[in-house]
Write a protein that holds these residues in place. Structure first.
Motif, PDB file in Angstrom:
ATOM      1  N   LEU A 170     -24.620 -22.241  10.753  1.00  0.00           N
ATOM      2  CA  LEU A 170     -23.406 -22.620  10.318  1.00  0.00           C
ATOM      3  C   LEU A 170     -22.392 -21.773  10.713  1.00  0.00           C
ATOM      4  CD1 LEU A 170     -23.998 -23.766   6.733  1.00  0.00           C
ATOM      5  CD2 LEU A 170     -23.305 -25.260   8.633  1.00  0.00           C
ATOM      6  N   GLY A 171     -22.672 -20.538  11.393  1.00  0.00           N
ATOM      7  CA  GLY A 171     -21.602 -19.354  11.772  1.00  0.00           C
ATOM      8  C   GLY A 171     -21.132 -18.775  10.645  1.00  0.00           C
ATOM      9  N   VAL A 172     -21.991 -18.593   9.402  1.00  0.00           N
ATOM     10  CA  VAL A 172     -21.530 -17.995   8.465  1.00  0.00           C
ATOM     11  C   VAL A 172     -22.284 -16.557   7.985  1.00  0.00           C
ATOM     12  CG1 VAL A 172     -21.696 -17.997   5.775  1.00  0.00           C
ATOM     13  CG2 VAL A 172     -21.354 -20.305   7.008  1.00  0.00           C
ATOM     14  N   GLU A 173     -21.083 -15.556   8.252  1.00  0.00           N
ATOM     15  CA  GLU A 173     -22.018 -14.310   7.852  1.00  0.00           C
ATOM     16  C   GLU A 173     -21.615 -14.026   6.556  1.00  0.00           C
ATOM     17  OE1 GLU A 173     -19.530 -11.606  10.517  1.00  0.00           O
ATOM     18  OE2 GLU A 173     -20.324 -12.732  12.260  1.00  0.00           O
TER      19      GLU A 173
ATOM     20  N   THR B 235     -20.858 -12.420   0.357  1.00  0.00           N
ATOM     21  CA  THR B 235     -20.816 -12.487  -1.243  1.00  0.00           C
ATOM     22  C   THR B 235     -22.205 -12.733  -1.717  1.00  0.00           C
ATOM     23  OG1 THR B 235     -20.439 -15.128  -1.235  1.00  0.00           O
ATOM     24  CG2 THR B 235     -18.650 -13.327  -1.260  1.00  0.00           C
TER      25      THR B 235
ATOM     26  N   SER C 186     -22.734 -15.045  -3.836  1.00  0.00           N
ATOM     27  CA  SER C 186     -23.074 -16.572  -3.913  1.00  0.00           C
ATOM     28  C   SER C 186     -23.402 -17.182  -2.455  1.00  0.00           C
ATOM     29  CB  SER C 186     -21.535 -17.258  -4.346  1.00  0.00           C
ATOM     30  OG  SER C 186     -20.714 -16.908  -3.391  1.00  0.00           O
ATOM     31  N   GLN C 187     -23.100 -16.520  -1.529  1.00  0.00           N
ATOM     32  CA  GLN C 187     -23.621 -17.017  -0.336  1.00  0.00           C
ATOM     33  C   GLN C 187     -25.196 -16.809  -0.021  1.00  0.00           C
ATOM     34  OE1 GLN C 187     -20.839 -14.924   2.256  1.00  0.00           O
ATOM     35  NE2 GLN C 187     -19.302 -16.425   2.028  1.00  0.00           N
TER      36      GLN C 187
ATOM     37  N   VAL D 116     -27.565 -16.937  -2.157  1.00  0.00           N
ATOM     38  CA  VAL D 116     -28.205 -18.041  -3.063  1.00  0.00           C
ATOM     39  C   VAL D 116     -27.964 -19.442  -2.327  1.00  0.00           C
ATOM     40  CG1 VAL D 116     -28.671 -16.420  -4.901  1.00  0.00           C
ATOM     41  CG2 VAL D 116     -26.807 -18.233  -4.839  1.00  0.00           C
TER      42      VAL D 116
ATOM     43  N   VAL E 256     -29.671  10.746  10.685  1.00  0.00           N
ATOM     44  CA  VAL E 256     -28.833  11.370  11.767  1.00  0.00           C
ATOM     45  C   VAL E 256     -27.866  10.348  12.417  1.00  0.00           C
ATOM     46  CG1 VAL E 256     -28.468  12.432  13.918  1.00  0.00           C
ATOM     47  CG2 VAL E 256     -30.274  13.286  12.198  1.00  0.00           C
TER      48      VAL E 256
ATOM     49  N   PRO F 252     -22.688   7.953  12.083  1.00  0.00           N
ATOM     50  CA  PRO F 252     -21.994   7.708  13.302  1.00  0.00           C
ATOM     51  C   PRO F 252     -22.046   6.197  13.646  1.00  0.00           C
ATOM     52  CG  PRO F 252     -23.485   9.446  13.657  1.00  0.00           C
ATOM     53  CD  PRO F 252     -23.780   8.953  12.302  1.00  0.00           C
TER      54      PRO F 252
ATOM     55  N   ILE G 263     -19.620   4.363  11.378  1.00  0.00           N
ATOM     56  CA  ILE G 263     -18.060   4.756  11.761  1.00  0.00           C
ATOM     57  C   ILE G 263     -17.835   3.784  13.207  1.00  0.00           C
ATOM     58  CG2 ILE G 263     -16.426   6.135  12.800  1.00  0.00           C
ATOM     59  CD1 ILE G 263     -17.792   8.442  11.178  1.00  0.00           C
ATOM     60  N   VAL G 264     -18.733   3.931  14.134  1.00  0.00           N
ATOM     61  CA  VAL G 264     -18.574   3.067  15.357  1.00  0.00           C
ATOM     62  C   VAL G 264     -18.465   1.696  14.999  1.00  0.00           C
ATOM     63  CG1 VAL G 264     -19.729   2.389  17.383  1.00  0.00           C
ATOM     64  CG2 VAL G 264     -19.631   4.815  16.628  1.00  0.00           C
TER      65      VAL G 264
ATOM     66  N   ARG H 258     -19.012  -4.466  11.224  1.00  0.00           N
ATOM     67  CA  ARG H 258     -18.087  -5.576  11.449  1.00  0.00           C
ATOM     68  C   ARG H 258     -18.360  -5.926  12.836  1.00  0.00           C
ATOM     69  NH1 ARG H 258     -14.996  -8.753   8.233  1.00  0.00           N
ATOM     70  NH2 ARG H 258     -13.371  -8.763   9.600  1.00  0.00           N
TER      71      ARG H 258
END
Lengths: 408, 135
Positions: free
Chosen positions: A248-251, A254, A256-257, A259, A395, A399, A402-403, A408
């Motif tokens: 479905l393209g859902v990432e 939450t 609720s997602q 379950v 280690v 990094p 941050i990257v 995301r």
């Protein structure tokens, strides 16, 4: 018969107690974005926690002392303090995430906003720690947490396409995901599987329950059967997300997602069972992390500690836990997203891993503490290989965070 | 160069690299909103099939509304240079916010087939906007 019951109970609570909010969220996020392509990390993580948990259990059973009591003595106050600082802060962060997890799960059951549940959850955690015996506390949360087996049921009800899942197993990052994100989540999953508090709780719990060398076989069985079965539940969570949310393209962002696939597969009954299971799992983990904050500090500074003692006899141990719970509530009261706290806590767990696991490896090899029960050669080699992996993950964690902008 | 300073330099480079990988704000915010709306659509469908509980469906609607609100905020805070693209994203995010706000206000126990159709149609609009923004 009584012995068999004790073994079965130990294994079942190990399965039910294996999963916490970090495992639930991270596995679902990974499943929805990467399918099963990071399943290998769960396997590597479960082998790692089995290795080190049984070492920590053996150290406690043979020496009669928990990890942190030995860390300062064996490694000296400087390294011991670094270990304490890192472990304590990670425990506190994980405790905050778990209390947030209880509140989110109660929100799913009631639709009352989670912020209203946060103080209730913290109060319940404190009450259980204050009043309920160690065995009852561990067994009840572990057994109710077994309801999370519902994820495995849901996975099979969804009718997995094994060819597709096998393809995902052999795939690196799927289309649209960068290698950095792939490795960020690999480290996060690794951190979630090897969360430091599990080892503190395991070794301190062994002392609380008065384990001796005679209990080593049961301790090994709990770890070597219970944890891998818990790991299978992690794979089922990722699998459910891969089968339902990924197409479905859902990432997942939450609880609720997390379950949703369960409702899709098993309807209301399974959904209610899973929500109860999530409440129990997060509640059990909140108890363990709260106790671990008390254990680490009390054991390091040589204070009187343990649930087997009356609170008045271990006042500083209990005050530490109360203060940590209040800090967790205060952090959540700012409105910070508990899922974000969870994601950050598993990454920082990965950062702190070497400080937690190196002392265990060293003490488990010290004949002064363990006599003839030191690590056998093969276990030692495996422990050292894992320590290198832990070091690499530690280690790379910040990094990569941050990257990728926290994945995301 | 002392070790500490070297690490600081590495961290600064990584931080800059992280800033440099910022995604197209118009696309990423519409994508986030789409993800939230799809979950709301699925939850309402399951609720109508009596496969999801009312409190659960309500939480999904509220979470989805929050997620769309956060996407709108992120778009406002972004430095997206193309005004036309920002405007296109803003329109569809506003639509999503309006629909989800109405449904969350009405309550999960009041959901009907018409509400599910509204959400399905909204997913279509978000998909169309995404396709347009990616062109």
């Amino acid at each position: 018969m009584k012995r068999l019951f004790a073994v079965a109970l130990g294994v079942l609570t190990a399965i039910g107690g294996f999963l916490d909010i970090g495992d639930l969220v991270t596995n679902a996020v990974v499943g929805s974005r990467f399918g099963w392509s990071l399943a290998w990390v769960v396997v590597v993580g479960v082998v790692g926690i089995c290795l080190f948990a049984q070492m920590a259990g053996r150290v406690a059973a043979v020496s009669g002392r928990a990890t942190f009591e030995l860390v300062r003595e064996r490694m000296g106050p400087r390294l011991g303090l670094a270990n304490l600082a890192a472990s304590f802060l990670i425990n506190l962060l994980t405790l905050t995430a778990e209390v947030g997890g209880i509140a989110l799960a109660l929100q799913l059951a009631s639709s009352v906003h989670y912020l209203l549940w946060v103080p209730v959850a913290a109060l319940a955690v404190w009450q259980v720690i204050w009043r309920v015996g160690f065995d009852v506390m561990e067994n009840v949360t572990g057994l109710v947490g077994l309801l999370l087996v519902g994820f495995a049921v849901a996975f099979f009800l969804l009718g997995p396409d094994w060819t597709q899942l096998t393809d995902q197993l052999l795939q690196r990052a799927p289309h649209g995901e960068s290698p950095a994100t792939y490795w960020f989540y690999a480290v996060a999953l690794f951190g979630a599987a090897l969360t430091p508090y599990e080892v503190f709780f395991f070794s301190s719990g062994a002392v609380e329950e008065g384990w001796s060398s005679e209990d080593l076989a049961q301790s090994r069985l709990n770890v070597l059967v219970g944890f891998p079965l818990g790991g299978l539940l992690s794979l089922a969570i990722a699998g459910c997300a891969a089968l339902t949310l990924m197409p479905l393209g859902v990432e997942v962002t939450t609880l609720s997602q997390v379950v949703l696939p369960v409702a899709e597969a098993g309807g209301r009954v399974l959904l209610i069972a899973i929500i109860l299971g999530v409440v129990a799992a997060t509640f059990g983990a909140a108890l363990e992390t709260t106790l671990s904050t008390g254990y680490t500090l009390a054991q390091f500074f040589g204070w009187s500690w343990g649930k087997f003692r009356a609170p008045a006899e271990a006042a500083r141990f209990h005050i530490t836990m109360i203060v940590c719970l209040l800090v967790g509530v205060a952090v959540l009261a700012t409105g910070v997203d508990p899922v974000m706290v969870t994601e950050i806590s598993v990454v920082f767990s990965a950062v702190a891993l070497p400080l937690t696991y190196l002392p265990i490896l060293i003490v488990a090899n010290d004949p002064d503490y363990l006599g003839d029960q030191v690590n056998p050669r093969l276990l030692n080699i495996a422990g050292q290989v894992y320590f290198v992996l832990i070091l690499v993950a530690s280690v790379a964690a910040i990094p990569l965070m941050i990257v990728t902008g926290v994945g995301r | 160069m002392p070790v500490g300073r070297r690490w600081l330099l590495v961290a600064a480079c990584l931080l800059l690299a992280g800033c440099g990988t910022a995604e197209d704000a118009a696309i990423s915010t519409v994508q986030d909103a789409r993800s939230a709306v799809v979950v709301a659509q699925q939850a309402v469908r399951l609720r109508l099939d009596t496969r999801a509980t009312t409190p659960y469906t309500q939480v999904v609607l509220d979470d989805s509304l929050d997620a769309v609100g956060a996407a709108e905020q992120e778009l406002r805070d972004s430095s997206e240079p193309d005004r036309a693209r920002t405007a296109r994203a803003r329109v569809v995010l506003n639509d999503a916010n309006t629909v989800l706000d109405e449904l969350a206000d009405a309550g999960a126990d009041q959901m009907s087939k018409a509400d599910l159709d509204r959400l399905t149609e909204l997913v279509g609009r978000l998909d169309a906007a995404l396709a347009e923004l990616r062109r």
